[in-house]
Every structure is written in C-alpha cells, then in structure tokens.
Write a protein that holds these residues in place. Structure first.
Motif, PDB file in Angstrom:
ATOM      1  N   ASP A 252      41.980  29.093  50.540  1.00 11.13           N
ATOM      2  CA  ASP A 252      41.371  29.664  49.347  1.00 11.13           C
ATOM      3  C   ASP A 252      42.467  30.092  48.371  1.00 11.13           C
ATOM      4  OD1 ASP A 252      38.840  29.283  50.416  1.00 11.13           O
ATOM      5  OD2 ASP A 252      38.733  31.302  51.249  1.00 11.13           O
ATOM      6  N   VAL A 253      42.203  29.904  47.104  1.00 11.66           N
ATOM      7  CA  VAL A 253      43.146  30.262  46.042  1.00 11.66           C
ATOM      8  C   VAL A 253      42.529  31.403  45.243  1.00 11.66           C
ATOM      9  CG1 VAL A 253      44.449  29.477  44.033  1.00 11.66           C
ATOM     10  CG2 VAL A 253      44.010  27.889  45.941  1.00 11.66           C
ATOM     11  N   ILE A 254      43.078  32.605  45.411  1.00  7.48           N
ATOM     12  CA  ILE A 254      42.543  33.787  44.727  1.00  7.48           C
ATOM     13  C   ILE A 254      42.931  33.728  43.246  1.00  7.48           C
ATOM     14  CG2 ILE A 254      42.569  36.315  44.615  1.00  7.48           C
ATOM     15  CD1 ILE A 254      43.284  36.234  47.652  1.00  7.48           C
ATOM     16  N   GLN A 255      41.926  33.826  42.377  1.00  2.00           N
ATOM     17  CA  GLN A 255      42.172  33.752  40.938  1.00  2.00           C
ATOM     18  C   GLN A 255      41.715  34.993  40.183  1.00  2.00           C
ATOM     19  OE1 GLN A 255      40.618  29.943  39.582  1.00  2.00           O
ATOM     20  NE2 GLN A 255      42.596  29.017  40.020  1.00  2.00           N
ATOM     21  N   GLY A 256      41.142  35.962  40.923  1.00  2.00           N
ATOM     22  CA  GLY A 256      40.720  37.186  40.263  1.00  2.00           C
ATOM     23  C   GLY A 256      40.459  38.294  41.260  1.00  2.00           C
ATOM     24  N   VAL A 257      40.788  39.522  40.887  1.00  2.00           N
ATOM     25  CA  VAL A 257      40.505  40.724  41.681  1.00  2.00           C
ATOM     26  C   VAL A 257      39.851  41.732  40.752  1.00  2.00           C
ATOM     27  CG1 VAL A 257      41.470  42.624  43.028  1.00  2.00           C
ATOM     28  CG2 VAL A 257      42.482  40.344  43.222  1.00  2.00           C
ATOM     29  N   ASN A 258      38.603  42.084  41.047  1.00  2.00           N
ATOM     30  CA  ASN A 258      37.848  43.056  40.239  1.00  2.00           C
ATOM     31  C   ASN A 258      37.875  42.720  38.749  1.00  2.00           C
ATOM     32  OD1 ASN A 258      37.226  44.433  42.570  1.00  2.00           O
ATOM     33  ND2 ASN A 258      38.773  46.011  42.273  1.00  2.00           N
ATOM     34  N   GLY A 259      37.744  41.428  38.444  1.00  2.00           N
ATOM     35  CA  GLY A 259      37.706  40.988  37.054  1.00  2.00           C
ATOM     36  C   GLY A 259      39.065  40.787  36.413  1.00  2.00           C
ATOM     37  N   GLN A 260      40.143  41.127  37.115  1.00  2.00           N
ATOM     38  CA  GLN A 260      41.502  40.949  36.587  1.00  2.00           C
ATOM     39  C   GLN A 260      42.012  39.581  37.007  1.00  2.00           C
ATOM     40  OE1 GLN A 260      44.213  44.117  37.670  1.00  2.00           O
ATOM     41  NE2 GLN A 260      46.009  42.885  37.211  1.00  2.00           N
TER      42      GLN A 260
END
Length: 195
Positions: free
Chosen positions: A140-148
């Motif tokens: 998985d490629v994380i592209q956002g945390v809590n809208g950031q």
C-alpha cells in the motif's frame, strides 16, 4: 551573531544514524563547530528553530545549514525532560526509502515495505510489498493522513509527528490489485514507537 537567509522550509534532515527529522528549516547561515543546539532567530529576534546540522562538501562551517523548527522543539523538550526520551506515534510498518519506491515506480506517497504482525498497521489491514506470481507487488502507498497530503516518506513522518500514540488516524492509500490500482481509506489507532 551570524546572519543568513532561510532558503527553504519543510526539509527532511537525515541524521548520521539514518533517522529522518521532518520539517527542517534550511539556511545559508554558517553553523560553526559547537553551534549545534544554538538558536536560529528571525529578523525580529524571535526563536524560529534550533541549529542542528550543516552539510558541506568542503568540511568547513559554510554550506547548507538545517535547524529543527521551534514547534517541534516545544513538543519534544517537555517529553525529554519528563521521560528522558521522545514518545512518537507509529503505524508499526516499515516504510521503503524513497530510492526503493522510485525503483518500484511509486511516484508519490510512502510505500509500505513491511508490516509488523499484530501491529497497528496490520490490524488496520495495510498490506506490505511482497512477491507475487508475476514478480514484486508493491505494498500500500500512503498518500494522505487525516486529509494532509503525503508525497514522500518524509511527509508521512511529519504528519505522524503531529499526532500521539493512541490517536486514531484516517489514512488514504493506493493498493495494487489484480483489477488495477484502487484508492482506499482506513482508520488506524496509532501505537507507541518502540525504537
């Protein structure tokens, strides 16, 4: 007193131990031996950072200097005084360095290389990079945390640094599937970093 120009904000500072300090302030002010830990002040005399490192091709005190931003200092110092260490939140996953991500043709985001069994990321259903029948399947490629937005591994560190262990975070990520790429979201309860 040495004067200089702040030439960039939000830079990742790589330590000699290989860890990354996100959100650094880049300056051309000389950081002489013994100046690490000294204040970086703005033109009004307000503290904006703490001088941390200088990268120089010649070994002299001139080059590109970096300071830890004052907001991080305000968050970290009380923890150091009270506990003797900094308590950081963790997804309990290993993030691939940006070079590995580029070789696997991951353009934007933080690529998950490994997931700790039973850890926060595993419980949230995050998948690691693995071998498939046709070769390597990117995790998985994380592209956002809590809208950031998360464009790199440094962005992920900065986003997590604003949170605490026990907080719930909403992750937006891209997953490779047999049907192609899917954009997904999950909630994860952050663990305490054990390193």
């Amino acid at each position: 007193m040495i004067t200089g120009v702040v030439s960039a904000l939000g830079r990742d500072i790589k330590s000699q131990l290989g860890t990354t300090i996100p959100g650094g302030i880049q300056t051309d002010a000389s950081i002489n031996p013994g100046n690490s830990g000294g204040p970086l002040l703005d033109s009004a005399g307000r503290l904006i950072g703490v001088n941390t490192a200088i990268f120089t091709p010649t070994g002299s005190s001139s080059g590109v200097g970096f300071a830890v931003p004052v907001n991080m200092v305000k968050r970290v110092v009380p923890q150091l005084i009270q506990f003797g260490r900094v308590s950081r939140p963790s997804l309990e996953v290993q993030i691939a360095n940006d070079g590995v991500a580029q070789r696997l043709k991951v353009g934007r985001g933080a690529l998950i290389q490994a997931v700790t069994p039973g850890g926060a990321g595993d419980k949230a259903g995050l998948l690691p990079t693995r071998r498939g029948l046709s070769g390597i399947v990117t995790g998985d490629v994380i592209q956002g945390v809590n809208g950031q937005a998360v464009n790199s591994s440094g962005d992920l560190l900065a986003a997590l640094d604003a949170l605490a262990a026990g907080d719930e975070a909403t992750l937006r990520f891209i997953r490779s599937t047999d049907q192609g790429l899917q954009e997904l979201e999950c909630k994860v309860t952050l663990a305490q970093d054990k390193s």
